[in-house]
Scaffold this motif. Structure first.
Motif, PDB file in Angstrom:
ATOM      1  N   ASP A  48     -28.064  50.839  98.725  1.00 33.97           N
ATOM      2  CA  ASP A  48     -29.124  49.870  98.430  1.00 33.97           C
ATOM      3  C   ASP A  48     -30.236  50.457  97.570  1.00 33.97           C
ATOM      4  OD1 ASP A  48     -27.829  47.943  99.956  1.00 33.97           O
ATOM      5  OD2 ASP A  48     -28.880  48.523 101.784  1.00 33.97           O
ATOM      6  N   GLU A  49     -29.992  51.614  96.973  1.00 33.45           N
ATOM      7  CA  GLU A  49     -31.034  52.274  96.187  1.00 33.45           C
ATOM      8  C   GLU A  49     -30.667  52.273  94.721  1.00 33.45           C
ATOM      9  OE1 GLU A  49     -33.197  56.634  95.938  1.00 33.45           O
ATOM     10  OE2 GLU A  49     -32.626  55.825  97.897  1.00 33.45           O
ATOM     11  N   ARG A  50     -31.605  51.813  93.903  1.00 30.70           N
ATOM     12  CA  ARG A  50     -31.360  51.746  92.468  1.00 30.70           C
ATOM     13  C   ARG A  50     -31.283  53.147  91.869  1.00 30.70           C
ATOM     14  NH1 ARG A  50     -34.514  48.072  87.877  1.00 30.70           N
ATOM     15  NH2 ARG A  50     -33.124  48.663  86.164  1.00 30.70           N
ATOM     16  N   ILE A  51     -30.278  53.342  91.009  1.00 31.36           N
ATOM     17  CA  ILE A  51     -30.089  54.607  90.302  1.00 31.36           C
ATOM     18  C   ILE A  51     -30.578  54.415  88.874  1.00 31.36           C
ATOM     19  CG2 ILE A  51     -28.430  56.362  89.607  1.00 31.36           C
ATOM     20  CD1 ILE A  51     -28.894  56.053  92.645  1.00 31.36           C
ATOM     21  N   LEU A  52     -31.408  55.309  88.406  1.00 30.54           N
ATOM     22  CA  LEU A  52     -32.060  55.135  87.112  1.00 30.54           C
ATOM     23  C   LEU A  52     -31.470  56.046  86.056  1.00 30.54           C
ATOM     24  CD1 LEU A  52     -35.770  55.010  88.369  1.00 30.54           C
ATOM     25  CD2 LEU A  52     -34.177  53.115  88.058  1.00 30.54           C
ATOM     26  N   GLY A  53     -31.398  55.521  84.839  1.00 28.76           N
ATOM     27  CA  GLY A  53     -31.062  56.347  83.677  1.00 28.76           C
ATOM     28  C   GLY A  53     -29.594  56.460  83.363  1.00 28.76           C
ATOM     29  N   HIS A  54     -28.790  56.872  84.335  1.00 27.27           N
ATOM     30  CA  HIS A  54     -27.346  57.013  84.166  1.00 27.27           C
ATOM     31  C   HIS A  54     -26.750  57.301  85.533  1.00 27.27           C
ATOM     32  CE1 HIS A  54     -27.900  61.366  84.586  1.00 27.27           C
ATOM     33  NE2 HIS A  54     -28.833  61.299  83.643  1.00 27.27           N
ATOM     34  N   ALA A  55     -25.427  57.286  85.624  1.00 29.95           N
ATOM     35  CA  ALA A  55     -24.788  57.601  86.898  1.00 29.95           C
ATOM     36  C   ALA A  55     -25.232  58.976  87.371  1.00 29.95           C
ATOM     37  CB  ALA A  55     -23.269  57.555  86.750  1.00 29.95           C
ATOM     38  N   ALA A  56     -25.489  59.103  88.663  1.00 29.65           N
ATOM     39  CA  ALA A  56     -25.980  60.370  89.204  1.00 29.65           C
ATOM     40  C   ALA A  56     -24.984  61.491  88.920  1.00 29.65           C
ATOM     41  CB  ALA A  56     -26.211  60.240  90.706  1.00 29.65           C
ATOM     42  N   ASP A  57     -25.501  62.590  88.385  1.00 27.03           N
ATOM     43  CA  ASP A  57     -24.672  63.742  88.041  1.00 27.03           C
ATOM     44  C   ASP A  57     -24.720  64.739  89.203  1.00 27.03           C
ATOM     45  OD1 ASP A  57     -23.521  66.049  87.029  1.00 27.03           O
ATOM     46  OD2 ASP A  57     -24.411  65.817  85.036  1.00 27.03           O
ATOM     47  N   PRO A  58     -23.627  64.916  89.930  1.00 28.27           N
ATOM     48  CA  PRO A  58     -23.663  65.828  91.082  1.00 28.27           C
ATOM     49  C   PRO A  58     -23.866  67.288  90.700  1.00 28.27           C
ATOM     50  CG  PRO A  58     -21.408  65.116  90.656  1.00 28.27           C
ATOM     51  CD  PRO A  58     -22.293  64.296  89.767  1.00 28.27           C
ATOM     52  N   TYR A  59     -23.771  67.595  89.409  1.00 27.34           N
ATOM     53  CA  TYR A  59     -23.954  68.974  88.960  1.00 27.34           C
ATOM     54  C   TYR A  59     -25.352  69.230  88.410  1.00 27.34           C
ATOM     55  CZ  TYR A  59     -18.984  68.902  89.626  1.00 27.34           C
ATOM     56  OH  TYR A  59     -17.745  68.758  90.202  1.00 27.34           O
ATOM     57  N   HIS A  60     -26.185  68.209  88.450  1.00 24.89           N
ATOM     58  CA  HIS A  60     -27.555  68.376  87.986  1.00 24.89           C
ATOM     59  C   HIS A  60     -28.423  68.807  89.158  1.00 24.89           C
ATOM     60  CE1 HIS A  60     -31.632  67.350  86.733  1.00 24.89           C
ATOM     61  NE2 HIS A  60     -31.196  67.498  85.516  1.00 24.89           N
TER      62      HIS A  60
ATOM     63  N   ARG B  47     -13.727  61.815  91.516  1.00 27.07           N
ATOM     64  CA  ARG B  47     -14.220  60.756  92.380  1.00 27.07           C
ATOM     65  C   ARG B  47     -15.704  60.971  92.651  1.00 27.07           C
ATOM     66  NH1 ARG B  47     -11.962  60.433  97.824  1.00 27.07           N
ATOM     67  NH2 ARG B  47     -13.523  58.787  97.984  1.00 27.07           N
ATOM     68  N   LEU B  48     -16.471  59.896  92.584  1.00 26.79           N
ATOM     69  CA  LEU B  48     -17.897  60.000  92.831  1.00 26.79           C
ATOM     70  C   LEU B  48     -18.195  60.170  94.324  1.00 26.79           C
ATOM     71  CD1 LEU B  48     -20.794  59.866  91.728  1.00 26.79           C
ATOM     72  CD2 LEU B  48     -20.675  57.384  91.946  1.00 26.79           C
ATOM     73  N   ARG B  49     -17.362  59.598  95.194  1.00 28.37           N
ATOM     74  CA  ARG B  49     -17.510  59.674  96.651  1.00 28.37           C
ATOM     75  C   ARG B  49     -18.835  59.067  97.130  1.00 28.37           C
ATOM     76  NH1 ARG B  49     -15.465  65.724  98.146  1.00 28.37           N
ATOM     77  NH2 ARG B  49     -16.981  66.252  96.553  1.00 28.37           N
ATOM     78  N   ARG B  50     -19.278  58.046  96.397  1.00 34.36           N
ATOM     79  CA  ARG B  50     -20.452  57.274  96.787  1.00 34.36           C
ATOM     80  C   ARG B  50     -20.166  55.802  96.487  1.00 34.36           C
ATOM     81  NH1 ARG B  50     -25.518  60.755  94.172  1.00 34.36           N
ATOM     82  NH2 ARG B  50     -24.649  62.825  94.553  1.00 34.36           N
ATOM     83  N   ARG B  51     -20.665  54.919  97.323  1.00 34.51           N
ATOM     84  CA  ARG B  51     -20.549  53.491  97.021  1.00 34.51           C
ATOM     85  C   ARG B  51     -21.496  53.165  95.873  1.00 34.51           C
ATOM     86  NH1 ARG B  51     -23.100  48.518 100.469  1.00 34.51           N
ATOM     87  NH2 ARG B  51     -22.074  46.800  99.374  1.00 34.51           N
ATOM     88  N   MET B  52     -20.963  52.503  94.854  1.00 38.47           N
ATOM     89  CA  MET B  52     -21.764  52.158  93.679  1.00 38.47           C
ATOM     90  C   MET B  52     -21.606  50.679  93.385  1.00 38.47           C
ATOM     91  SD  MET B  52     -21.888  54.257  90.086  1.00 38.47           S
ATOM     92  CE  MET B  52     -23.310  54.161  89.010  1.00 38.47           C
TER      93      MET B  52
ATOM     94  N   ALA C 117     -27.095  47.372  79.386  1.00 38.93           N
ATOM     95  CA  ALA C 117     -26.750  45.955  79.312  1.00 38.93           C
ATOM     96  C   ALA C 117     -26.782  45.304  80.682  1.00 38.93           C
ATOM     97  CB  ALA C 117     -25.367  45.781  78.682  1.00 38.93           C
ATOM     98  N   MET C 118     -26.686  46.094  81.741  1.00 37.00           N
ATOM     99  CA  MET C 118     -26.712  45.560  83.099  1.00 37.00           C
ATOM    100  C   MET C 118     -28.156  45.456  83.599  1.00 37.00           C
ATOM    101  SD  MET C 118     -23.493  45.099  83.685  1.00 37.00           S
ATOM    102  CE  MET C 118     -23.378  44.721  81.916  1.00 37.00           C
ATOM    103  N   ASP C 119     -28.339  44.653  84.651  1.00 41.96           N
ATOM    104  CA  ASP C 119     -29.669  44.588  85.273  1.00 41.96           C
ATOM    105  C   ASP C 119     -29.984  45.908  85.970  1.00 41.96           C
ATOM    106  OD1 ASP C 119     -29.856  42.004  84.434  1.00 41.96           O
ATOM    107  OD2 ASP C 119     -29.596  41.093  86.408  1.00 41.96           O
ATOM    108  N   ALA C 120     -28.996  46.431  86.711  1.00 41.15           N
ATOM    109  CA  ALA C 120     -29.249  47.651  87.480  1.00 41.15           C
ATOM    110  C   ALA C 120     -27.952  48.170  88.079  1.00 41.15           C
ATOM    111  CB  ALA C 120     -30.269  47.386  88.598  1.00 41.15           C
ATOM    112  N   PHE C 121     -27.940  49.478  88.364  1.00 39.76           N
ATOM    113  CA  PHE C 121     -26.866  50.137  89.107  1.00 39.76           C
ATOM    114  C   PHE C 121     -27.452  50.657  90.416  1.00 39.76           C
ATOM    115  CE2 PHE C 121     -25.336  50.027  84.855  1.00 39.76           C
ATOM    116  CZ  PHE C 121     -23.961  50.169  84.884  1.00 39.76           C
TER     117      PHE C 121
END
Length: 286
Positions: free
Chosen positions: A139-151, A33-38, A131-135
């Motif tokens: 209310d904050e745009r996430i860039l590149g890919h889904a945030a990796d909690p292990y990075h 589970r990401l445990r964040r609203r996306m 393919a999407m406008d944004a993730f």
């Protein structure tokens, strides 16, 4: 980067190993589970909004977010006849994504015949990032890919002496470089410009993009192409390396306290393209 990319513990090029009596499978997939609203935006419309996202870590790939179908605007998904096969998770059904007057083919997918051990992904849809406008997270745009909690990135001061040479020419000498430790990578050493003979740095056209650090500029040194780089306006989280310069140890001679550094195996970076509709000013302001 993180858990399954570069040299993370679930990547093919992991630098460590699990201490187990029996060898693990060559490929391990990890879902949580990401445990964040996306949220996902397409053609100006919110087509997915969930606090119940599952993040899939797969060897050699950035983490991918899977949304429960009930948190997706069903009118945005158009089933396709295209079916592919995933080596671990079985048949993959593809969808076009539609909103307003815009439709993009093969922009979302779902695993249609999951094995029992992968039931966490049942009834979930993933969207092709570019393919999407944004993730967004909240209310904050996430860039590149889904945030990796292990990075993770840590930056440290050091009093060790770093020297950079090309043949007999001294390019840089610093007694106070910064060292950047980033998940899945060997340490990277950054030098203040005051400690560099900047007449040796020749800017080149083109930039790459890191979801964690920002836009990266490159320099040639003599005949050594792209031998140095700099995040001239690094993100706030890593602002300490802004406008400092790092050098490629396989293209110029980089020594730390007299010991020459070498590029570690598996450290070549695949450049990350900039997200759809993302302009330079937005990247700098992120």
């Amino acid at each position: 980067m993180g858990l399954s990319w570069q040299q993370g513990p679930l990547s093919a090029g992991a630098i460590g190993h699990f201490l187990t009596p029996e060898p693990l499978p060559e490929r391990l997939l990890f879902a949580e589970r990401l445990r964040r609203r996306m949220r996902v935006k397409f053609n100006g419309a919110w087509i997915a909004d969930s606090e119940n996202v599952i993040l899939l870590h797969e060897p050699g790939r950035y983490p991918v977010a899977y949304f429960p179908r009930e948190d997706i605007d069903e009118q945005s998904l158009i089933p396709s006849s295209k079916v592919t096969h995933h080596k671990d998770l079985g048949d993959t059904a593809w969808y076009a994504v539609h909103a307003g007057e815009r439709t993009t083919e093969r922009a979302a997918w779902e695993f249609a015949a999951l094995p029992g051990y992968a039931a966490d992904l049942q009834g979930r849809i993933a969207f092709a990032w570019r393919a999407m406008d944004a993730f967004y997270e909240e209310d904050e745009r996430i860039l590149g890919h889904a945030a990796d909690p292990y990075h993770r990135i840590d930056i440290r001061n050091t009093s060790r002496t770093l020297e950079v040479r090309l043949g007999d020419t001294l390019i840089a000498r610093s007694e106070h470089p910064l060292v950047l430790f980033e998940s899945g990578f060997a340490p990277r050493w950054y030098v203040p410009r005051a400690d560099i003979d900047q007449t040796q740095l020749h800017p080149v056209d083109g930039q790459t993009f890191c979801p964690y650090k920002g836009l990266c500029n490159y320099y040639d040194i003599g005949d050594a192409r792209h031998a140095a780089w700099s995040y001239t306006n690094a993100y706030q989280e890593v602002d300490r390396i802004s406008d400092l310069v790092s050098f490629e140890a396989d293209k110029v001679e980089v020594s730390l306290d007299g010991t020459r550094l070498h590029l570690e195996p598996g450290q070549s970076v695949v450049p990350h393209g900039v997200d759809r509709g993302l302009d330079i000013d937005e990247v700098k302001a992120h």
